[in-house]
Design an enzyme around this catalytic site. Structure first.
Site, PDB file in Angstrom:
ATOM      1  N   LYS A 169       0.825  -1.204   0.000  1.00  0.00           N
ATOM      2  CA  LYS A 169       0.000   0.000   0.000  1.00  0.00           C
ATOM      3  C   LYS A 169       0.859   1.254   0.000  1.00  0.00           C
ATOM      4  O   LYS A 169       0.459   2.283  -0.556  1.00  0.00           O
ATOM      5  CB  LYS A 169      -1.006  -0.010   1.148  1.00  0.00           C
ATOM      6  CG  LYS A 169      -0.529   0.290   2.548  1.00  0.00           C
ATOM      7  CD  LYS A 169      -1.697   0.170   3.526  1.00  0.00           C
ATOM      8  CE  LYS A 169      -1.289   0.488   4.962  1.00  0.00           C
ATOM      9  NZ  LYS A 169      -1.344   1.926   5.258  1.00  0.00           N
ATOM     10  N   ARG A 213      -4.017  12.728  14.659  1.00  0.00           N
ATOM     11  CA  ARG A 213      -2.625  12.469  14.283  1.00  0.00           C
ATOM     12  C   ARG A 213      -1.939  13.775  13.890  1.00  0.00           C
ATOM     13  O   ARG A 213      -2.540  14.645  13.239  1.00  0.00           O
ATOM     14  CB  ARG A 213      -2.561  11.428  13.168  1.00  0.00           C
ATOM     15  CG  ARG A 213      -3.098  10.082  13.634  1.00  0.00           C
ATOM     16  CD  ARG A 213      -3.076   9.023  12.566  1.00  0.00           C
ATOM     17  NE  ARG A 213      -1.714   8.615  12.227  1.00  0.00           N
ATOM     18  CZ  ARG A 213      -1.431   7.637  11.362  1.00  0.00           C
ATOM     19  NH1 ARG A 213      -2.424   6.979  10.772  1.00  0.00           N
ATOM     20  NH2 ARG A 213      -0.190   7.312  11.104  1.00  0.00           N
ATOM     21  N   ASP A 238       6.276   0.246  12.116  1.00  0.00           N
ATOM     22  CA  ASP A 238       5.086  -0.568  11.921  1.00  0.00           C
ATOM     23  C   ASP A 238       5.313  -2.036  12.248  1.00  0.00           C
ATOM     24  O   ASP A 238       4.350  -2.805  12.374  1.00  0.00           O
ATOM     25  CB  ASP A 238       4.578  -0.435  10.483  1.00  0.00           C
ATOM     26  CG  ASP A 238       3.930   0.919  10.221  1.00  0.00           C
ATOM     27  OD1 ASP A 238       3.557   1.588  11.202  1.00  0.00           O
ATOM     28  OD2 ASP A 238       3.813   1.304   9.049  1.00  0.00           O
ATOM     29  N   ARG A 285      -3.058  -3.410  12.660  1.00  0.00           N
ATOM     30  CA  ARG A 285      -1.843  -4.158  12.987  1.00  0.00           C
ATOM     31  C   ARG A 285      -1.940  -4.841  14.351  1.00  0.00           C
ATOM     32  O   ARG A 285      -1.341  -5.900  14.563  1.00  0.00           O
ATOM     33  CB  ARG A 285      -0.621  -3.244  12.907  1.00  0.00           C
ATOM     34  CG  ARG A 285      -0.425  -2.654  11.516  1.00  0.00           C
ATOM     35  CD  ARG A 285       0.965  -2.142  11.257  1.00  0.00           C
ATOM     36  NE  ARG A 285       0.981  -1.385  10.018  1.00  0.00           N
ATOM     37  CZ  ARG A 285       1.039  -1.921   8.796  1.00  0.00           C
ATOM     38  NH1 ARG A 285       1.081  -3.229   8.666  1.00  0.00           N
ATOM     39  NH2 ARG A 285       1.047  -1.160   7.714  1.00  0.00           N
TER      40      ARG A 285
END
Length: 421
Positions: free
Chosen positions: A19, A115, A303, A376
């Site tokens: 992505k 964010r 991540d 995640r």
């Protein structure tokens, strides 16, 4: 959606397209002057957020049968761009919209309005853009008007590399040259490398000298007629960990070992922990391994922390993750989320000052786990189920649609059990 996951995994899997690369090449193609076809065998909510946002400002993009077809943009002003929960979409396209003079409004959902955007907004305001944000401390909805001007930009490197990427897309469109000076440590630097490579594919030149980027103005995006999105290493990481902590090997197909994707460092990280991973021309195979605790620097791979925490839970001894403080600004506060997840299964972990420590080697107990609406975290919880003696219930499992909609289908294909609750 809440589900229950159990079972032993084995077999082969093909991770979805990257992505991160899809975001970048879609933007480059939308800014181009000729039709481009992007081969992308699967999509997710984040990729579609970028596609729809580009279409909102006049891009002509169609997705069908695994192919994006992008035609030259006919700019539309005063439109609303819904970024969903995609930080990449928001931070990449705010500067692009400003460079085009699109006078756009950006909205989003989930944790996206919280964010950070402050430093990027300040940089844009110093260069001709008027920005209006809520007075309650949120970043969205965000309105930008006016047209970005060329010049010298200064941005911190320790908040988000996405700020720099957004400007790298925007500044070549301006009528004069610009520079970007990055102060402090540049985190997730590999994502900047991916951006520069996408720009190279589109015929855009960027000079770099240390922490300074030089961007010529009056450049034109010129994409090839066709490009292919490579496999996603962020997604592959879940299967690699599943293989090394499980009872049977798991093989990955379709991965580029020479990628610029920073999360390909999952192989290096796991190898440091004692994992046995075999790379050949056809597969990357994760073998069941005896893992041990180590110290891992996550400066460029934030991540990976959730799924590496699962590996750390299965390892003997303590694993210390360094340079992870900014994970509190992701789709969830991932440090606190993983501390909670691990605590629920009986594993102790400690959130420190820019560190995260997992005390591994204990038996993992079956339980219910809150994903905190974070894709995640949900996928990491599912892989945790492979080292329990029973089932793990995952609350908010539908969050995986953000990056990997078919994740639980793959669990089933590899022999796992998935039951909706």
């Amino acid at each position: 959606m809440n589900i229950q996951v159990s079972g032993i995994l084995q077999g082969a899997v093909t991770p979805p397209p990257s992505k991160s690369q899809a975001h970048r090449l879609l933007i480059c193609a939308a800014l181009g002057s000729a039709q481009c076809r992007i081969m992308c065998s699967a999509v997710n909510k984040d990729i579609m957020a970028t596609m729809k946002s580009l279409c909102a400002i006049g891009a002509d993009i169609n997705y069908s049968n695994g192919v994006f077809t992008i035609n030259p943009m006919d700019l539309k002003k005063n439109r609303t761009l819904d970024c969903g929960e995609s930080g990449s979409t928001m931070r990449f396209l705010v500067p692009v919209a400003a460079a085009l003079g699109a006078d756009a409004t950006f909205v989003g959902s989930g944790k996206l309005p919280q964010r950070p955007m402050k430093d990027l907004c300040i940089a844009l305001q110093e260069h001709g853009v008027q920005i209006t944000r809520p007075a309650d401390g949120l970043e969205l909805p965000l309105q930008c008007s006016g047209t970005l001007t060329a010049g010298h930009y200064t941005l911190p490197g320790d908040i988000s590399s996405q700020y720099i990427t957004g400007l790298l897309f925007a500044l070549p469109l301006l009528n004069a040259d610009s520079t970007i000076e990055v102060t402090g440590n540049l985190t997730s630097a590999s994502y900047i490398d991916m951006t520069i490579d996408a720009l190279r594919i589109a015929g855009i030149k960027v000079g770099r000298h240390g922490s300074t980027f030089n961007i010529k103005g009056n450049q034109h995006y010129n994409m090839p007629a066709e490009v292919v999105i490579e496999g996603d290493w962020s997604s592959a990481a879940f299967w690699l960990v599943a293989g090394v902590v499980g009872k049977h090997p798991i093989r990955l197909r379709g991965m580029n070992i020479d990628t610029l994707q920073g999360d390909s460092a999952i192989i290096e990280h796991l190898s440091k922990m004692g994992a046995h991973i075999v790379v050949d021309e056809k597969y990357i195979t994760a073998m069941p391994s005896q893992l041990h605790g180590v110290e891992l620097n996550c400066m460029d791979t934030p991540d990976l922390l959730p799924i590496l925490s699962v590996a750390a839970a299965a390892a003997n001894g303590s694993t210390i993750f360094l340079n992870v403080g900014r994970l509190m600004y992701k789709e969830s506060d991932r440090l606190e989320a993983m501390r909670s997840v691990l605590a629920a299964v009986g594993i102790t972990s400690i959130v420190g000052d820019d560190t995260f420590t997992v005390l591994g080697g204990k038996r993992v107990v079956k339980t219910a786990i809150d994903s905190y609406g974070d894709h995640r975290i949900a996928m990491s919880a599912a892989i945790l189920s492979t080292i329990t003696d029973g089932e793990i219930a995952i609350i908010g499992a539908d969050s995986v649609a953000k990056s990997y909609p078919t994740f639980f289908d793959e669990i089933i294909a590899l022999g796992g059990n998935v039951k909706k609750l």
